[in-house]
Write a protein that holds these residues in place. Sequence first.
Motif, PDB file in Angstrom:
ATOM      1  N   ALA A  63       0.843  -1.203   0.000  1.00 14.31           N
ATOM      2  CA  ALA A  63       0.000   0.000   0.000  1.00 14.31           C
ATOM      3  C   ALA A  63       0.870   1.241   0.000  1.00 14.31           C
ATOM      4  O   ALA A  63       2.056   1.193   0.344  1.00 14.31           O
ATOM      5  CB  ALA A  63      -0.908  -0.002   1.233  1.00 14.31           C
ATOM      6  N   THR A  64       0.261   2.354  -0.366  1.00  6.63           N
ATOM      7  CA  THR A  64       0.941   3.643  -0.314  1.00  6.63           C
ATOM      8  C   THR A  64       0.243   4.532   0.713  1.00  6.63           C
ATOM      9  O   THR A  64      -0.613   4.085   1.461  1.00  6.63           O
ATOM     10  CB  THR A  64       0.944   4.312  -1.697  1.00  6.63           C
ATOM     11  N   GLY A  65       0.588   5.813   0.738  1.00  2.00           N
ATOM     12  CA  GLY A  65       0.010   6.730   1.716  1.00  2.00           C
ATOM     13  C   GLY A  65       0.900   6.853   2.930  1.00  2.00           C
ATOM     14  O   GLY A  65       1.960   6.214   3.029  1.00  2.00           O
ATOM     15  N   SER A  66       0.465   7.663   3.903  1.00  2.00           N
ATOM     16  CA  SER A  66       1.305   7.928   5.070  1.00  2.00           C
ATOM     17  C   SER A  66       1.347   6.743   6.036  1.00  2.00           C
ATOM     18  O   SER A  66       2.329   6.570   6.753  1.00  2.00           O
ATOM     19  CB  SER A  66       0.805   9.173   5.806  1.00  2.00           C
ATOM     20  N   SER A  67       0.320   5.902   6.052  1.00  2.00           N
ATOM     21  CA  SER A  67       0.243   4.836   7.058  1.00  2.00           C
ATOM     22  C   SER A  67       1.407   3.853   7.028  1.00  2.00           C
ATOM     23  O   SER A  67       1.942   3.496   8.075  1.00  2.00           O
ATOM     24  CB  SER A  67      -1.085   4.084   6.933  1.00  2.00           C
ATOM     25  N   PRO A  68       1.834   3.354   5.852  1.00  6.77           N
ATOM     26  CA  PRO A  68       2.898   2.335   5.868  1.00  6.77           C
ATOM     27  C   PRO A  68       4.326   2.883   5.822  1.00  6.77           C
ATOM     28  O   PRO A  68       5.272   2.095   5.766  1.00  6.77           O
ATOM     29  CB  PRO A  68       2.600   1.526   4.596  1.00  6.77           C
ATOM     30  N   ILE A  69       4.505   4.182   5.855  1.00  3.75           N
ATOM     31  CA  ILE A  69       5.851   4.743   5.667  1.00  3.75           C
ATOM     32  C   ILE A  69       6.843   4.195   6.690  1.00  3.75           C
ATOM     33  O   ILE A  69       7.963   3.802   6.352  1.00  3.75           O
ATOM     34  CB  ILE A  69       5.803   6.282   5.713  1.00  3.75           C
ATOM     35  N   ILE A 163      -6.598   2.577   5.208  1.00  2.89           N
ATOM     36  CA  ILE A 163      -8.033   2.751   5.055  1.00  2.89           C
ATOM     37  C   ILE A 163      -8.329   4.226   4.831  1.00  2.89           C
ATOM     38  O   ILE A 163      -7.775   5.090   5.511  1.00  2.89           O
ATOM     39  CB  ILE A 163      -8.814   2.212   6.279  1.00  2.89           C
ATOM     40  N   GLY A 164      -9.181   4.507   3.866  1.00  2.00           N
ATOM     41  CA  GLY A 164      -9.563   5.880   3.589  1.00  2.00           C
ATOM     42  C   GLY A 164     -10.790   6.279   4.382  1.00  2.00           C
ATOM     43  O   GLY A 164     -11.502   5.427   4.939  1.00  2.00           O
ATOM     44  N   ARG A 165     -11.074   7.554   4.425  1.00  4.51           N
ATOM     45  CA  ARG A 165     -12.234   8.035   5.196  1.00  4.51           C
ATOM     46  C   ARG A 165     -13.562   7.574   4.613  1.00  4.51           C
ATOM     47  O   ARG A 165     -14.580   7.590   5.289  1.00  4.51           O
ATOM     48  CB  ARG A 165     -12.206   9.562   5.299  1.00  4.51           C
ATOM     49  N   THR A 166     -13.556   7.147   3.355  1.00  6.51           N
ATOM     50  CA  THR A 166     -14.774   6.575   2.770  1.00  6.51           C
ATOM     51  C   THR A 166     -14.910   5.094   3.096  1.00  6.51           C
ATOM     52  O   THR A 166     -15.900   4.464   2.734  1.00  6.51           O
ATOM     53  CB  THR A 166     -14.766   6.722   1.237  1.00  6.51           C
ATOM     54  N   VAL A 193     -10.431  14.908  -2.011  1.00  2.00           N
ATOM     55  CA  VAL A 193     -10.183  15.982  -1.040  1.00  2.00           C
ATOM     56  C   VAL A 193      -8.998  15.624  -0.144  1.00  2.00           C
ATOM     57  O   VAL A 193      -8.107  16.454   0.117  1.00  2.00           O
ATOM     58  CB  VAL A 193     -11.441  16.240  -0.193  1.00  2.00           C
ATOM     59  N   ASP A 194      -8.961  14.373   0.332  1.00  2.00           N
ATOM     60  CA  ASP A 194      -7.871  13.948   1.203  1.00  2.00           C
ATOM     61  C   ASP A 194      -6.530  13.937   0.479  1.00  2.00           C
ATOM     62  O   ASP A 194      -5.473  14.123   1.096  1.00  2.00           O
ATOM     63  CB  ASP A 194      -8.165  12.558   1.767  1.00  2.00           C
ATOM     64  N   ALA A 195      -6.562  13.704  -0.836  1.00  2.00           N
ATOM     65  CA  ALA A 195      -5.326  13.683  -1.620  1.00  2.00           C
ATOM     66  C   ALA A 195      -4.893  15.077  -2.050  1.00  2.00           C
ATOM     67  O   ALA A 195      -3.746  15.264  -2.486  1.00  2.00           O
ATOM     68  CB  ALA A 195      -5.506  12.807  -2.861  1.00  2.00           C
ATOM     69  N   ALA A 196      -5.779  16.052  -1.918  1.00  2.00           N
ATOM     70  CA  ALA A 196      -5.522  17.395  -2.455  1.00  2.00           C
ATOM     71  C   ALA A 196      -4.230  18.040  -1.952  1.00  2.00           C
ATOM     72  O   ALA A 196      -3.514  18.673  -2.743  1.00  2.00           O
ATOM     73  CB  ALA A 196      -6.715  18.305  -2.177  1.00  2.00           C
ATOM     74  N   PRO A 197      -3.871  17.925  -0.666  1.00  2.00           N
ATOM     75  CA  PRO A 197      -2.622  18.560  -0.225  1.00  2.00           C
ATOM     76  C   PRO A 197      -1.403  18.084  -1.006  1.00  2.00           C
ATOM     77  O   PRO A 197      -0.521  18.874  -1.332  1.00  2.00           O
ATOM     78  CB  PRO A 197      -2.536  18.163   1.252  1.00  2.00           C
ATOM     79  N   GLN A 599      -7.043  23.023   2.119  1.00  2.00           N
ATOM     80  CA  GLN A 599      -8.352  23.252   2.697  1.00  2.00           C
ATOM     81  C   GLN A 599      -8.861  22.037   3.463  1.00  2.00           C
ATOM     82  O   GLN A 599      -9.670  22.155   4.365  1.00  2.00           O
ATOM     83  CB  GLN A 599      -9.351  23.600   1.575  1.00  2.00           C
ATOM     84  N   GLY A 600      -8.410  20.834   3.056  1.00  2.00           N
ATOM     85  CA  GLY A 600      -8.950  19.625   3.655  1.00  2.00           C
ATOM     86  C   GLY A 600     -10.378  19.395   3.184  1.00  2.00           C
ATOM     87  O   GLY A 600     -10.809  19.889   2.153  1.00  2.00           O
ATOM     88  N   GLY A 601     -11.137  18.615   3.976  1.00  2.00           N
ATOM     89  CA  GLY A 601     -12.494  18.290   3.587  1.00  2.00           C
ATOM     90  C   GLY A 601     -13.522  19.311   4.002  1.00  2.00           C
ATOM     91  O   GLY A 601     -14.722  19.077   3.893  1.00  2.00           O
ATOM     92  N   ASP A 602     -13.074  20.464   4.447  1.00  2.00           N
ATOM     93  CA  ASP A 602     -13.962  21.510   4.957  1.00  2.00           C
ATOM     94  C   ASP A 602     -13.819  22.739   4.064  1.00  2.00           C
ATOM     95  O   ASP A 602     -12.733  23.296   3.923  1.00  2.00           O
ATOM     96  CB  ASP A 602     -13.553  21.846   6.399  1.00  2.00           C
TER      97      ASP A 602
END
Length: 640
Positions: A63-69, A163-166, A193-197, A599-602
């Motif tokens: 997997a990718t993303g911040s969790s497995p770094i 796991i994503g927020r969805t 939205v979560d990937a936007a940053p 902005q994040g999800g807000d």
Amino acid sequence: MKIANHNNIAYTKAGTFEETRFEKVHNVIFKDSQEPSILVAQEIASLIKDKEANHQPCVLGLATGSSPIKVYEELVRMHKEEGLSFSNVVTFNLDEYYPMDKSNIQSYFYFMHEHLFNHIDILPENINIPNGKVSADDLYQYCIDYEMKIKAVGGLDFQLLGIGRTGHIGFNEPGSHLNSRTRNITLDHITRVDAAPAFLGIDNVPRKAITMGIGTVMSAKRIVLLAWGANKAEIVKETIEGNITPEVPATYLQNHGNTTFILDEGASLELTRVKTPWLVTACVWDESLKLKAVVWLSELLGKSILKLTDSDYNNNGMSGLLTEEGTAYDLNIKMFNKMQQTITGWPGGKPNANDSNRPERAMPEKKRIIIFSPHPDDDVISMGGTFDRLVEQGHDVHIAYQTSGNIAVSDEEALKFAEITQSLCPDCDETQSIINFLKIKTDNDIDSEEVRKLKGLIRRSESLAATRYLDLSDNNVHFLDLPFYETGTIKKNNISDDDVVIMKALIDEIKPHQIYAAGDLADPHGTHKVCLDALFIALKELKHNDYMNDCWVWLYRGAWHEWESYQIEMAVPMSPDQVLKKRHAIFYHQSQKDGVMFQGGDSREFWVRAEDRNRLTAKKYNDLGLADYAAIEAFKRYHF
């Protein structure tokens, strides 16, 4: 409930696991992400060695993303320091954006090579990552071939997941079918939205991706899912305790016989056994748990604390607490007083007052204070009212901006300032160089040193405008520019000794009685978390100094979350005038208004979020039966 095999023994011994009637997936909770990441890496390493001893390939789903770094960091360490070989390893990545060139720094191809493959001895032909540049005509067959390649090597021995927020695993968004296989999929808006940053804005995030299917993931012999941070808490609860539904694809894992969810404390917060343990088992009622339970009951029933009755407690799993305390009346008074005593209009301590029931000490009357701000606007967004109060009450307040915040300045904003500078100095070569770079910059280009400098200066000038508005001397404003941040990209370096040395030097110079710092821990690799870790390391190394005996540390939250009511140890009320003053201080950070990049999800602007959050905190206090204020800023003390 499915209980996984013996592979989980190490996790259960090291973390916290209690099987409850609410939970349908084996899960283990750890204090933070560091220890469990090492344990997961050790399990993977053990599997690699076992397969090697039997002359078999070890097939890993990654997997990718911040969790497995941190898992990948530990695997790299074991390769370099312990000789762990990956020569028998075959990998299949879960997903890739589509379309996406592998050379793009946002691609998962780039991510995997940056964090793992470039640092180990895996054979290049054994690396399989979905190709984000496959033509639309060939894509259907490509996905079938990817699936067949997994089957050809015997299937996945181990699948690592985030796991994503969805509730997505891989990019299997809500609606994904149990039997789905590798395919092209349209990304959910929340996922984008979560990937936007990482993409410097949602408009740059691809709308589609290639992903392994649910059926592909479920065929793995062993699955470990990682979830870090409070922003994952709600979806983790829904996945572990909810019913299986395609609307939360991760719930399919309830039917996998060898799955473990590895959580940190933040990600576990909404689980019933964590949030309301009295509904699960008999509790040891310490003072903290008593307050948590009473506040929860008050909020659940919509009653102020002093109106709760014996039957309210008995009917909601707290008869044991009532037995200890005697009557609801006695317990209510006790907890009401605890909450009441958190409120103070004197965050630096009230002079010549009895401080036995106040959050802060009365002495020394005038305190030396450092407010650490990870980005150049966190101070006014998160504690602008308290900042103003501390200055007004005559304390020696220092603001320390830990990072330059340059990556949050848009290219358009930087170009505007560069062109203004050029009009004032037509012969300035550096300015012309910046303009030329920004006009031809592509998505894959990292900002030049000159551009980063300009963007940092924009944030610096905005910060000084805000602190001057709050009557703070420029001499008390410190720009630390911690090196870990200065990469020119979203990905930051790890904390180094250089970062800690800078932090220690400032603390040692000021010798503060109070330190305020951002306590946002949602993203273990986010700037706030890294800045807080740097502070904690500095405090640990400085604690032998005599002045540290008089130093108290208060943690504030950022623009997204607030402390839960029962966690608050100092609540600083704000008048309507102070709310307005805080708003104006935030406005000075003009580059972060009207289209802020992170902005994040807000969709609300930061000043609106801050005001709404402060008003909500005040409303919660009022609903508990306490005083009615316009707004409240909240803090929790950190004991080092």
